[in-house]
Design an enzyme around this catalytic site. Structure first.
Site, PDB file in Angstrom:
ATOM      1  N   HIS A 156      82.023 -51.165  -6.222  1.00 33.58           N
ATOM      2  CA  HIS A 156      81.512 -50.011  -6.992  1.00 33.58           C
ATOM      3  C   HIS A 156      80.910 -50.471  -8.322  1.00 33.58           C
ATOM      4  CE1 HIS A 156      84.008 -47.524  -4.248  1.00 33.58           C
ATOM      5  NE2 HIS A 156      84.898 -48.489  -4.420  1.00 33.58           N
ATOM      6  N   SER A 277      56.877 -59.551 -22.675  1.00 33.79           N
ATOM      7  CA  SER A 277      56.352 -58.203 -22.884  1.00 33.79           C
ATOM      8  C   SER A 277      55.161 -58.288 -23.834  1.00 33.79           C
ATOM      9  CB  SER A 277      57.440 -57.324 -23.503  1.00 33.79           C
ATOM     10  OG  SER A 277      56.860 -56.267 -24.229  1.00 33.79           O
ATOM     11  N   LYS A 283      61.477 -60.095 -25.285  1.00 31.30           N
ATOM     12  CA  LYS A 283      61.684 -59.869 -23.852  1.00 31.30           C
ATOM     13  C   LYS A 283      61.449 -61.093 -22.979  1.00 31.30           C
ATOM     14  CE  LYS A 283      62.519 -56.390 -21.986  1.00 31.30           C
ATOM     15  NZ  LYS A 283      61.784 -55.157 -21.791  1.00 31.30           N
ATOM     16  N   GLU A 290      62.028 -58.482  -9.479  1.00 33.71           N
ATOM     17  CA  GLU A 290      61.714 -57.058  -9.355  1.00 33.71           C
ATOM     18  C   GLU A 290      60.637 -56.825  -8.297  1.00 33.71           C
ATOM     19  OE1 GLU A 290      61.601 -54.903 -13.383  1.00 33.71           O
ATOM     20  OE2 GLU A 290      61.523 -57.024 -13.898  1.00 33.71           O
TER      21      GLU A 290
END
Ligand code: ARG
Length: 457
Positions: A156, A277, A283, A290
Protein backbone atom coordinates in the site's frame (compact mmCIF):
# COMPACT_ATOMS: atom_id res chain seq x y z
CA UNK A 1 -1.37 5.22 -64.46
CA UNK A 2 -3.26 1.94 -64.63
CA UNK A 3 -2.51 -0.63 -61.93
CA UNK A 4 -0.80 -3.95 -62.56
CA UNK A 5 -4.11 -5.58 -61.77
CA UNK A 6 -5.99 -3.58 -64.48
CA UNK A 7 -8.25 -5.86 -66.51
CA UNK A 8 -11.57 -6.37 -64.78
CA UNK A 9 -11.53 -2.60 -64.16
CA UNK A 10 -9.68 0.21 -65.88
CA UNK A 11 -7.19 0.06 -63.04
CA UNK A 12 -7.37 3.83 -62.71
CA UNK A 13 -8.08 4.83 -59.14
CA UNK A 14 -9.00 8.27 -57.87
CA UNK A 15 -5.83 9.80 -56.47
CA UNK A 16 -7.17 10.34 -52.94
CA UNK A 17 -8.60 6.82 -52.90
CA UNK A 18 -5.25 5.58 -54.17
CA UNK A 19 -3.39 7.24 -51.28
CA UNK A 20 -5.97 5.89 -48.88
CA UNK A 21 -5.48 2.38 -50.19
CA UNK A 22 -1.71 2.46 -50.33
CA UNK A 23 0.48 0.81 -47.72
CA UNK A 24 3.94 1.15 -49.24
CA UNK A 25 4.81 4.08 -46.97
CA UNK A 26 4.90 1.67 -44.03
CA UNK A 27 5.16 -1.87 -45.46
CA UNK A 28 8.38 -0.87 -47.28
CA UNK A 29 10.15 -1.77 -44.07
CA UNK A 30 9.55 -5.43 -44.97
CA UNK A 31 11.39 -5.20 -48.29
CA UNK A 32 14.12 -7.64 -47.31
CA UNK A 33 11.62 -10.25 -46.20
CA UNK A 34 9.51 -9.67 -49.29
CA UNK A 35 12.45 -10.17 -51.62
CA UNK A 36 13.88 -13.13 -49.72
CA UNK A 37 10.44 -14.73 -49.75
CA UNK A 38 10.14 -14.16 -53.48
CA UNK A 39 13.55 -15.73 -54.09
CA UNK A 40 12.45 -18.87 -52.25
CA UNK A 41 9.23 -18.84 -54.25
CA UNK A 42 11.07 -18.59 -57.56
CA UNK A 43 13.40 -21.40 -56.49
CA UNK A 44 10.43 -23.61 -55.61
CA UNK A 45 8.69 -22.84 -58.94
CA UNK A 46 11.91 -23.82 -60.72
CA UNK A 47 12.48 -26.97 -58.65
CA UNK A 48 8.95 -28.14 -59.31
CA UNK A 49 9.17 -27.38 -63.06
CA UNK A 50 6.35 -24.83 -62.88
CA UNK A 51 8.78 -22.43 -64.55
CA UNK A 52 12.09 -23.45 -66.09
CA UNK A 53 15.22 -23.58 -63.99
CA UNK A 54 16.76 -20.86 -66.17
CA UNK A 55 13.76 -18.62 -65.53
CA UNK A 56 13.98 -19.28 -61.82
CA UNK A 57 17.66 -18.34 -61.84
CA UNK A 58 16.93 -15.16 -63.77
CA UNK A 59 14.23 -14.21 -61.28
CA UNK A 60 16.50 -14.90 -58.32
CA UNK A 61 19.33 -12.83 -59.82
CA UNK A 62 16.92 -10.03 -60.61
CA UNK A 63 15.55 -10.08 -57.07
CA UNK A 64 19.07 -10.08 -55.64
CA UNK A 65 19.84 -7.01 -57.76
CA UNK A 66 16.78 -5.20 -56.40
CA UNK A 67 17.76 -6.13 -52.85
CA UNK A 68 21.31 -4.85 -53.36
CA UNK A 69 20.10 -1.64 -54.95
CA UNK A 70 17.61 -0.97 -52.15
CA UNK A 71 20.29 -1.70 -49.54
CA UNK A 72 22.76 0.65 -51.18
CA UNK A 73 20.20 3.36 -51.80
CA UNK A 74 20.61 3.14 -55.56
CA UNK A 75 16.94 2.23 -55.87
CA UNK A 76 14.24 4.18 -54.04
CA UNK A 77 10.72 3.12 -53.16
CA UNK A 78 8.12 4.33 -55.60
CA UNK A 79 5.37 5.59 -53.32
CA UNK A 80 2.88 5.48 -56.16
CA UNK A 81 2.98 1.68 -55.93
CA UNK A 82 0.21 0.18 -53.86
CA UNK A 83 2.44 -1.80 -51.54
CA UNK A 84 5.90 -3.30 -51.24
CA UNK A 85 4.81 -6.46 -53.05
CA UNK A 86 3.64 -4.58 -56.14
CA UNK A 87 6.72 -2.38 -56.06
CA UNK A 88 9.17 -5.27 -56.13
CA UNK A 89 7.24 -7.07 -58.87
CA UNK A 90 7.03 -3.88 -60.91
CA UNK A 91 10.77 -3.20 -60.73
CA UNK A 92 11.51 -6.84 -61.47
CA UNK A 93 9.36 -6.74 -64.59
CA UNK A 94 10.87 -3.44 -65.68
CA UNK A 95 14.32 -4.98 -65.37
CA UNK A 96 13.65 -8.51 -66.68
CA UNK A 97 10.75 -8.09 -69.06
CA UNK A 98 8.24 -10.93 -69.38
CA UNK A 99 10.11 -13.35 -67.09
CA UNK A 100 9.41 -10.97 -64.22
CA UNK A 101 5.70 -11.52 -64.79
CA UNK A 102 6.12 -15.23 -63.93
CA UNK A 103 7.12 -14.64 -60.29
CA UNK A 104 3.55 -14.32 -59.05
CA UNK A 105 2.57 -17.80 -60.32
CA UNK A 106 0.96 -19.96 -57.61
CA UNK A 107 0.97 -17.12 -55.12
CA UNK A 108 -1.17 -14.21 -54.01
CA UNK A 109 -0.43 -11.05 -52.12
CA UNK A 110 -2.60 -12.51 -49.38
CA UNK A 111 -0.17 -15.31 -48.53
CA UNK A 112 2.77 -13.10 -49.47
CA UNK A 113 1.96 -10.40 -46.95
CA UNK A 114 1.30 -12.96 -44.22
CA UNK A 115 4.69 -14.51 -45.01
CA UNK A 116 6.55 -11.21 -44.97
CA UNK A 117 5.02 -10.16 -41.69
CA UNK A 118 5.89 -13.42 -39.93
CA UNK A 119 9.45 -13.24 -41.24
CA UNK A 120 9.82 -9.61 -40.23
CA UNK A 121 8.39 -10.07 -36.75
CA UNK A 122 10.41 -13.14 -35.85
CA UNK A 123 13.57 -11.08 -36.48
CA UNK A 124 12.25 -8.28 -34.31
CA UNK A 125 11.48 -10.79 -31.56
CA UNK A 126 15.12 -11.88 -31.64
CA UNK A 127 16.33 -8.31 -31.43
CA UNK A 128 13.93 -7.35 -28.66
CA UNK A 129 14.84 -10.47 -26.68
CA UNK A 130 18.45 -9.36 -26.90
CA UNK A 131 17.51 -5.93 -25.55
CA UNK A 132 15.63 -7.53 -22.66
CA UNK A 133 18.75 -9.55 -21.89
CA UNK A 134 20.74 -6.32 -21.72
CA UNK A 135 18.31 -4.91 -19.20
CA UNK A 136 18.52 -8.13 -17.19
CA UNK A 137 22.30 -7.78 -17.11
CA UNK A 138 21.98 -4.24 -15.77
CA UNK A 139 19.57 -5.42 -13.06
CA UNK A 140 21.90 -8.25 -12.04
CA UNK A 141 24.82 -5.85 -11.89
CA UNK A 142 22.92 -3.48 -9.59
CA UNK A 143 21.72 -6.39 -7.46
CA UNK A 144 25.28 -7.61 -7.03
CA UNK A 145 26.65 -4.18 -6.22
CA UNK A 146 23.88 -3.47 -3.72
CA UNK A 147 23.52 -6.94 -2.35
CA UNK A 148 23.46 -5.88 1.31
CA UNK A 149 21.60 -2.57 1.10
CA UNK A 150 18.47 -2.63 3.24
CA UNK A 151 15.33 -0.75 2.20
CA UNK A 152 11.81 -0.70 3.47
CA UNK A 153 9.63 -3.10 1.50
CA UNK A 154 6.23 -1.55 0.90
CA UNK A 155 2.64 -2.66 0.71
CA UNK A 156 0.00 0.00 0.00
CA UNK A 157 3.08 2.21 -0.44
CA UNK A 158 3.40 2.11 3.37
CA UNK A 159 6.62 0.85 4.90
CA UNK A 160 6.03 -2.81 5.62
CA UNK A 161 9.07 -5.02 6.29
CA UNK A 162 12.80 -4.68 5.75
CA UNK A 163 14.08 -6.20 2.52
CA UNK A 164 17.27 -6.12 0.54
CA UNK A 165 17.27 -3.64 -2.33
CA UNK A 166 18.81 -6.40 -4.44
CA UNK A 167 15.82 -8.64 -3.66
CA UNK A 168 13.49 -5.90 -4.82
CA UNK A 169 15.42 -5.43 -8.08
CA UNK A 170 15.44 -9.15 -8.75
CA UNK A 171 11.63 -9.20 -8.70
CA UNK A 172 11.91 -7.28 -11.99
CA UNK A 173 14.42 -9.81 -13.29
CA UNK A 174 11.83 -12.56 -12.75
CA UNK A 175 9.24 -10.59 -14.72
CA UNK A 176 11.63 -10.02 -17.60
CA UNK A 177 12.63 -13.68 -17.68
CA UNK A 178 8.96 -14.54 -18.08
CA UNK A 179 8.77 -11.98 -20.89
CA UNK A 180 11.64 -13.72 -22.66
CA UNK A 181 9.80 -17.00 -22.33
CA UNK A 182 6.57 -15.55 -23.63
CA UNK A 183 8.36 -14.10 -26.66
CA UNK A 184 10.00 -17.45 -27.32
CA UNK A 185 6.62 -19.20 -27.22
CA UNK A 186 5.11 -16.56 -29.46
CA UNK A 187 7.95 -16.92 -31.95
CA UNK A 188 7.54 -20.68 -32.03
CA UNK A 189 3.84 -20.45 -32.92
CA UNK A 190 4.56 -17.65 -35.41
CA UNK A 191 7.22 -19.62 -37.22
CA UNK A 192 5.00 -21.57 -39.63
CA UNK A 193 4.79 -20.59 -43.25
CA UNK A 194 1.58 -19.37 -44.87
CA UNK A 195 3.09 -19.15 -48.36
CA UNK A 196 1.36 -21.43 -50.84
CA UNK A 197 -2.04 -20.77 -49.29
CA UNK A 198 -2.39 -18.44 -52.30
CA UNK A 199 -5.50 -16.24 -52.37
CA UNK A 200 -7.34 -18.48 -49.91
CA UNK A 201 -8.01 -21.88 -51.45
CA UNK A 202 -4.58 -23.20 -52.35
CA UNK A 203 -3.57 -23.73 -55.95
CA UNK A 204 -3.85 -26.10 -58.90
CA UNK A 205 -0.07 -26.03 -59.50
CA UNK A 206 2.06 -28.82 -58.12
CA UNK A 207 3.84 -26.63 -55.54
CA UNK A 208 5.98 -27.74 -52.62
CA UNK A 209 5.11 -25.63 -49.64
CA UNK A 210 7.49 -27.51 -47.37
CA UNK A 211 10.45 -26.78 -49.64
CA UNK A 212 9.69 -23.09 -49.59
CA UNK A 213 9.07 -23.04 -45.84
CA UNK A 214 12.28 -24.86 -45.09
CA UNK A 215 14.32 -22.55 -47.27
CA UNK A 216 12.95 -19.60 -45.34
CA UNK A 217 13.73 -21.04 -41.93
CA UNK A 218 10.21 -22.00 -40.90
CA UNK A 219 9.49 -25.00 -38.68
CA UNK A 220 6.38 -25.99 -40.62
CA UNK A 221 3.50 -24.67 -42.69
CA UNK A 222 0.00 -23.36 -41.96
CA UNK A 223 -2.13 -26.45 -42.50
CA UNK A 224 -5.29 -24.71 -43.71
CA UNK A 225 -4.96 -22.25 -46.58
CA UNK A 226 -7.90 -20.13 -45.39
CA UNK A 227 -6.31 -19.84 -41.96
CA UNK A 228 -2.94 -19.20 -43.61
CA UNK A 229 -4.13 -15.95 -45.17
CA UNK A 230 -6.58 -14.79 -42.51
CA UNK A 231 -4.71 -15.59 -39.31
CA UNK A 232 -3.23 -12.65 -37.44
CA UNK A 233 -3.14 -14.38 -34.04
CA UNK A 234 0.62 -14.04 -34.14
CA UNK A 235 0.22 -10.25 -34.16
CA UNK A 236 -2.25 -10.30 -31.30
CA UNK A 237 -0.03 -12.61 -29.29
CA UNK A 238 3.06 -10.54 -29.92
CA UNK A 239 1.26 -7.33 -28.99
CA UNK A 240 0.09 -9.00 -25.78
CA UNK A 241 3.71 -9.97 -25.02
CA UNK A 242 4.84 -6.43 -25.75
CA UNK A 243 2.06 -5.00 -23.56
CA UNK A 244 3.28 -7.16 -20.69
CA UNK A 245 6.89 -6.06 -21.22
CA UNK A 246 5.74 -2.43 -21.20
CA UNK A 247 3.62 -2.98 -18.08
CA UNK A 248 6.76 -4.25 -16.35
CA UNK A 249 8.83 -1.31 -17.57
CA UNK A 250 6.09 1.03 -16.45
CA UNK A 251 5.99 -0.36 -12.91
CA UNK A 252 9.78 -0.22 -12.75
CA UNK A 253 9.68 3.34 -14.12
CA UNK A 254 7.24 4.39 -11.47
CA UNK A 255 9.55 3.09 -8.75
CA UNK A 256 12.62 4.72 -10.26
CA UNK A 257 10.70 8.00 -10.40
CA UNK A 258 9.74 7.63 -6.72
CA UNK A 259 13.21 6.51 -5.65
CA UNK A 260 14.86 9.47 -7.34
CA UNK A 261 12.44 11.98 -5.80
CA UNK A 262 13.67 14.32 -3.09
CA UNK A 263 11.38 12.51 -0.65
CA UNK A 264 13.00 9.10 -1.18
CA UNK A 265 16.50 9.77 -2.53
CA UNK A 266 17.23 6.06 -2.81
CA UNK A 267 18.81 6.46 -6.23
CA UNK A 268 20.22 9.16 -8.42
CA UNK A 269 19.91 8.80 -12.16
CA UNK A 270 22.86 9.61 -14.36
CA UNK A 271 22.75 13.05 -15.98
CA UNK A 272 22.66 11.23 -19.32
CA UNK A 273 19.17 9.89 -18.55
CA UNK A 274 17.58 12.94 -16.98
CA UNK A 275 16.62 16.42 -18.12
CA UNK A 276 16.53 19.85 -16.57
CA UNK A 277 13.71 22.33 -16.31
CA UNK A 278 13.59 25.44 -18.48
CA UNK A 279 12.62 27.54 -15.46
CA UNK A 280 13.47 25.74 -12.20
CA UNK A 281 17.25 25.60 -11.86
CA UNK A 282 17.25 22.84 -9.22
CA UNK A 283 15.37 20.27 -11.30
CA UNK A 284 16.65 16.91 -12.46
CA UNK A 285 13.73 15.18 -14.08
CA UNK A 286 13.41 11.44 -14.75
CA UNK A 287 11.93 12.01 -18.24
CA UNK A 288 13.10 8.70 -19.68
CA UNK A 289 11.36 6.68 -17.00
CA UNK A 290 8.25 8.83 -17.35
CA UNK A 291 8.22 8.34 -21.12
CA UNK A 292 8.51 4.57 -20.75
CA UNK A 293 5.58 4.69 -18.35
CA UNK A 294 3.68 6.94 -20.76
CA UNK A 295 4.40 4.92 -23.88
CA UNK A 296 2.96 1.83 -22.23
CA UNK A 297 -0.45 3.23 -23.09
CA UNK A 298 0.48 3.38 -26.76
CA UNK A 299 1.38 -0.28 -26.86
CA UNK A 300 -1.84 -1.27 -25.07
CA UNK A 301 -3.58 0.84 -27.73
CA UNK A 302 -1.85 -1.11 -30.49
CA UNK A 303 -3.07 -4.38 -28.97
CA UNK A 304 -6.60 -3.06 -28.64
CA UNK A 305 -6.53 -1.74 -32.21
CA UNK A 306 -5.38 -5.12 -33.54
CA UNK A 307 -8.02 -7.08 -31.66
CA UNK A 308 -10.70 -4.63 -32.73
CA UNK A 309 -9.65 -4.79 -36.38
CA UNK A 310 -9.94 -8.57 -36.40
CA UNK A 311 -13.19 -8.74 -34.48
CA UNK A 312 -16.03 -9.74 -36.76
CA UNK A 313 -13.89 -10.09 -39.90
CA UNK A 314 -15.28 -12.80 -42.17
CA UNK A 315 -12.83 -15.29 -43.67
CA UNK A 316 -10.56 -15.04 -45.47
CA UNK A 317 -8.49 -11.94 -46.38
CA UNK A 318 -10.08 -8.50 -46.02
CA UNK A 319 -8.37 -5.20 -46.63
CA UNK A 320 -9.02 -4.29 -43.00
CA UNK A 321 -6.05 -6.54 -42.29
CA UNK A 322 -3.68 -4.02 -43.84
CA UNK A 323 -4.18 -2.16 -40.55
CA UNK A 324 -2.21 -4.89 -38.74
CA UNK A 325 1.17 -3.52 -39.78
CA UNK A 326 1.04 0.00 -38.40
CA UNK A 327 -0.12 -1.26 -35.02
CA UNK A 328 2.55 -3.94 -34.85
CA UNK A 329 5.31 -1.69 -36.21
CA UNK A 330 4.47 1.05 -33.74
CA UNK A 331 4.65 -1.41 -30.86
CA UNK A 332 7.94 -2.87 -32.13
CA UNK A 333 9.48 0.59 -32.40
CA UNK A 334 8.17 1.70 -29.03
CA UNK A 335 9.31 -1.39 -27.11
CA UNK A 336 12.74 -1.24 -28.73
CA UNK A 337 13.20 2.43 -27.98
CA UNK A 338 12.11 2.03 -24.37
CA UNK A 339 14.41 -0.95 -23.78
CA UNK A 340 17.32 0.82 -25.44
CA UNK A 341 17.09 3.69 -22.98
CA UNK A 342 15.99 1.67 -19.97
CA UNK A 343 18.93 -0.74 -19.77
CA UNK A 344 21.66 1.92 -19.59
CA UNK A 345 19.48 4.07 -17.32
CA UNK A 346 19.37 1.20 -14.80
CA UNK A 347 23.00 0.34 -15.42
CA UNK A 348 24.21 3.86 -14.62
CA UNK A 349 21.79 4.52 -11.78
CA UNK A 350 23.64 5.48 -8.62
CA UNK A 351 22.22 3.99 -5.43
CA UNK A 352 22.16 5.69 -2.03
CA UNK A 353 22.34 2.89 0.55
CA UNK A 354 22.64 5.37 3.46
CA UNK A 355 19.30 6.92 2.54
CA UNK A 356 17.71 3.53 2.08
CA UNK A 357 18.91 2.54 5.53
CA UNK A 358 17.64 5.77 7.08
CA UNK A 359 14.21 5.12 5.63
CA UNK A 360 14.35 1.54 6.85
CA UNK A 361 15.12 2.65 10.40
CA UNK A 362 12.17 4.94 10.91
CA UNK A 363 9.09 3.15 9.72
CA UNK A 364 8.71 0.42 12.37
CA UNK A 365 9.28 -2.12 9.63
CA UNK A 366 10.62 -4.54 12.27
CA UNK A 367 7.29 -4.60 14.14
CA UNK A 368 6.42 -8.00 12.64
CA UNK A 369 9.72 -9.31 13.97
CA UNK A 370 8.91 -7.91 17.40
CA UNK A 371 5.62 -9.83 17.39
CA UNK A 372 7.37 -12.97 16.11
CA UNK A 373 9.85 -12.63 19.01
CA UNK A 374 7.02 -12.92 21.54
CA UNK A 375 5.50 -15.82 19.62
CA UNK A 376 8.78 -17.69 19.77
CA UNK A 377 8.74 -17.13 23.55
CA UNK A 378 5.34 -18.78 23.78
CA UNK A 379 2.74 -16.03 23.27
CA UNK A 380 -0.11 -16.65 20.76
CA UNK A 381 0.45 -14.57 17.58
CA UNK A 382 -2.69 -12.44 17.88
CA UNK A 383 -1.77 -11.33 21.42
CA UNK A 384 1.82 -10.67 20.36
CA UNK A 385 0.50 -8.63 17.42
CA UNK A 386 -1.63 -6.52 19.76
CA UNK A 387 1.19 -5.81 22.22
CA UNK A 388 3.59 -4.92 19.41
CA UNK A 389 1.00 -2.52 18.02
CA UNK A 390 0.69 -0.84 21.42
CA UNK A 391 4.47 -0.52 21.64
CA UNK A 392 4.60 1.09 18.16
CA UNK A 393 1.85 3.53 19.15
CA UNK A 394 3.81 4.50 22.23
CA UNK A 395 6.97 5.03 20.18
CA UNK A 396 5.07 7.32 17.82
CA UNK A 397 3.70 9.30 20.80
CA UNK A 398 7.14 9.66 22.31
CA UNK A 399 9.08 10.20 19.10
CA UNK A 400 11.04 6.97 19.52
CA UNK A 401 11.69 3.86 17.45
CA UNK A 402 11.70 0.22 18.57
CA UNK A 403 15.48 0.20 18.84
CA UNK A 404 15.55 3.16 21.28
CA UNK A 405 13.06 1.84 23.85
CA UNK A 406 14.67 0.50 27.03
CA UNK A 407 14.40 -3.11 28.17
CA UNK A 408 12.33 -1.89 31.15
CA UNK A 409 9.93 -0.23 28.72
CA UNK A 410 9.55 -3.55 26.90
CA UNK A 411 9.13 -5.50 30.10
CA UNK A 412 6.28 -3.22 31.17
CA UNK A 413 4.30 -4.85 28.34
CA UNK A 414 5.35 -8.48 28.89
CA UNK A 415 7.82 -10.29 31.08
CA UNK A 416 8.69 -12.46 28.09
CA UNK A 417 10.96 -9.64 26.88
CA UNK A 418 14.67 -10.15 27.56
CA UNK A 419 17.69 -8.28 26.27
CA UNK A 420 17.94 -10.51 23.18
CA UNK A 421 14.90 -8.59 21.85
CA UNK A 422 17.27 -5.95 20.48
CA UNK A 423 19.10 -8.48 18.41
CA UNK A 424 15.78 -9.80 17.14
CA UNK A 425 14.66 -6.41 15.84
CA UNK A 426 18.01 -5.48 14.32
CA UNK A 427 17.22 -4.78 10.66
CA UNK A 428 20.04 -6.82 9.18
CA UNK A 429 19.01 -9.70 11.37
CA UNK A 430 15.37 -9.31 10.31
CA UNK A 431 16.45 -9.67 6.71
CA UNK A 432 18.86 -12.52 7.32
CA UNK A 433 16.23 -14.52 9.23
CA UNK A 434 13.98 -14.63 6.19
CA UNK A 435 15.52 -17.82 4.95
CA UNK A 436 12.36 -19.28 3.39
CA UNK A 437 12.84 -20.18 -0.28
CA UNK A 438 12.57 -16.98 -2.35
CA UNK A 439 12.76 -14.79 0.78
CA UNK A 440 14.87 -11.68 1.21
CA UNK A 441 17.97 -13.13 2.94
CA UNK A 442 21.39 -12.57 1.35
CA UNK A 443 21.68 -16.30 0.63
CA UNK A 444 18.36 -16.25 -1.19
CA UNK A 445 19.38 -13.20 -3.20
CA UNK A 446 22.62 -14.92 -4.19
CA UNK A 447 20.66 -17.92 -5.34
CA UNK A 448 18.41 -15.68 -7.45
CA UNK A 449 21.36 -13.89 -9.00
CA UNK A 450 22.89 -17.23 -9.94
CA UNK A 451 19.58 -18.34 -11.46
CA UNK A 452 19.21 -15.22 -13.59
CA UNK A 453 22.82 -15.41 -14.73
CA UNK A 454 22.39 -19.04 -15.70
CA UNK A 455 19.31 -18.16 -17.74
CA UNK A 456 21.25 -15.39 -19.48
CA UNK A 457 24.24 -17.59 -20.29
N1 ARG B 1 -1.04 -4.30 -48.71
C1 ARG B 1 -1.85 -5.43 -48.43
C2 ARG B 1 -1.88 -5.67 -46.91
O1 ARG B 1 -1.09 -5.12 -46.25
C3 ARG B 1 -1.30 -6.64 -49.09
C4 ARG B 1 -2.31 -7.66 -49.40
C5 ARG B 1 -3.23 -7.16 -50.45
N2 ARG B 1 -4.14 -8.16 -50.89
C6 ARG B 1 -5.19 -7.85 -51.56
N3 ARG B 1 -5.97 -8.82 -51.91
N4 ARG B 1 -5.53 -6.62 -51.83
O2 ARG B 1 -2.70 -6.38 -46.39
Amino acid sequence: MAKMWAGRTSGVVDSIADDFNSSISFDCRMYKQDITGSMAHAAMLGAKGIISQAEADTLIDGLQGILDDLNSGKLEFDLSCEDIHMFVEQVLTQRLGDVGKKLHTARSRNDQVALDLRMYLREEIDEISQLIRRLLQAIVKQAEENKHAIVPGYTHLQRAQPILFSHHLLAYAMMLLRDLNRLKDCRRRMNVSPIGSCALAGTTYDTDRYLEAERLGFDGICLNSIDGVSDRDFCVELLACFSTVMMHLSRFSEEIILWSSWEFQFVQLSDSYTTGSSIMPQKKNPDMAELCRGKTGRVYGDLTAMLTTLKGLPLAYNKDMQEDKEAVFDAVDTVKMCLKVFAPMVDTMQTKPENMKKAAQTGFINATDLADYLVKKGMPFRSAYQISGQIVARCIREGKVLETLSLEDYQSYSDLFEKDVFEEIDLLNCVEKRISEGGTSVASVEKQIAYVKERLA
